[in-house]
Design a protein around this motif. Structure first.
Motif, mmCIF file in Angstrom:
data_model
loop_
_atom_site.group_PDB
_atom_site.id
_atom_site.type_symbol
_atom_site.label_atom_id
_atom_site.label_comp_id
_atom_site.label_asym_id
_atom_site.label_seq_id
_atom_site.Cartn_x
_atom_site.Cartn_y
_atom_site.Cartn_z
ATOM 1 N N SER A 23 0.652 -1.059 0.074
ATOM 2 C CA SER A 23 0.276 -0.062 0.163
ATOM 3 C C SER A 23 0.873 1.181 0.109
ATOM 4 C CB SER A 23 -0.851 0.087 1.232
ATOM 5 O OG SER A 23 -1.952 -0.963 1.051
ATOM 6 N N SER A 24 1.977 1.235 0.709
ATOM 7 C CA SER A 24 2.848 2.298 0.638
ATOM 8 C C SER A 24 3.449 2.779 -0.751
ATOM 9 C CB SER A 24 4.105 2.296 1.546
ATOM 10 O OG SER A 24 3.501 1.967 2.901
ATOM 11 N N PHE A 25 3.761 1.858 -1.412
ATOM 12 C CA PHE A 25 4.050 1.837 -2.917
ATOM 13 C C PHE A 25 3.293 2.471 -3.657
ATOM 14 C CE2 PHE A 25 4.957 0.734 -7.349
ATOM 15 C CZ PHE A 25 6.204 1.163 -7.432
ATOM 16 N N LEU A 26 1.767 1.880 -3.705
ATOM 17 C CA LEU A 26 0.819 2.340 -4.270
ATOM 18 C C LEU A 26 0.277 3.641 -3.866
ATOM 19 C CD1 LEU A 26 -1.463 -0.897 -4.389
ATOM 20 C CD2 LEU A 26 -0.063 -0.041 -6.459
ATOM 21 N N VAL A 27 0.377 3.942 -2.648
ATOM 22 C CA VAL A 27 -0.138 5.195 -2.076
ATOM 23 C C VAL A 27 0.860 6.309 -2.768
ATOM 24 C CG1 VAL A 27 -0.126 6.997 -0.338
ATOM 25 C CG2 VAL A 27 -1.240 4.580 -0.228
ATOM 26 N N SER A 28 2.162 5.878 -2.826
ATOM 27 C CA SER A 28 3.087 7.027 -3.278
ATOM 28 C C SER A 28 2.905 7.457 -4.805
ATOM 29 C CB SER A 28 4.552 6.257 -3.070
ATOM 30 O OG SER A 28 5.568 7.326 -3.742
#
Length: 201
Positions: A23-28
């Motif tokens: 999720s951190s990657f996708l949110v970024s």
């Protein structure tokens, strides 16, 4: 190395650290697209493709909002480092050879969007036994569904008549962003024990 997220818990839910990293990657990346679109789109639209990119702006915001609420977040010692690397990668890189600065920046945004929605298949990470009641699982499937539609927005713009004179530069920008996104996505998956499959590209 595994091909899917897991091992799942007794309820069929994905481990919180894996949820957090994905999720951190996708949110970024989707957050970067939303911010850049908000700045690049003019106050008054003069072309049909601008209305499509405006729709994408709101879809990117929805994806970020969905992930923030659907993820079971866990402490991640790599969070600061990863976020720094990713955010630097998504920085605007206006296409050279295009005299209109706003258009050059918009081409780069569309190229990044094409990569985000075309090179990343988050739902492909889910094992068949993943719980359909897990908000994170539902979110990844929803994002992949939206991506299949949103990529048409990038195609519509990148192949528009307005960009015919810069076709080679546009193609190069798309290819560069795809390579970049695939590399960082694969590295992130590797960090949580997932082998990036070539057929996901």
């Amino acid at each position: 190395m595994n091909q899917f997220l897991g091992p799942l818990d007794s309820s069929g839910r994905v481990p919180p650290l894996q949820q957090t990293r994905v999720s951190s990657f996708l949110v970024s990346i989707h957050g970067a697209l939303a911010r850049q679109l908000a700045l690049a789109l003019p106050g008054q639209f003069k072309a049909g493709w601008q209305t499509e990119l405006n729709t994408q702006l709101h879809r990117e915001t929805e994806i970020v909002s969905l992930l923030l609420r659907a993820t079971s977040w866990a402490p991640d010692v790599m969070a600061f480092y990863n976020t720094l690397i990713w955010e630097m990668a998504w920085l605007p890189n206006p296409v050279s050879g295009v005299t209109d600065g706003r258009l050059a920046a918009t081409i780069d945004i569309a190229a990044l969007g094409h990569a985000a929605h075309g090179a990343i298949r988050p739902a492909a990470l889910l094992p068949v036994e993943a719980s359909a009641d897990d908000p994170f699982v539902v979110a990844l499937r929803r994002i992949e569904f939206e991506s299949s539609r949103l990529i048409q927005t990038q195609i519509h713009f990148l192949k528009s008549d307005d960009l015919k004179p810069a076709r080679d530069a546009v193609s190069a920008a798309v290819n560069d962003r795809h390579r970049q996104v695939r590399k960082l996505w694969a590295e992130m998956l590797d960090s949580i024990g997932i082998k990036h499959r070539a057929d996901d590209e």
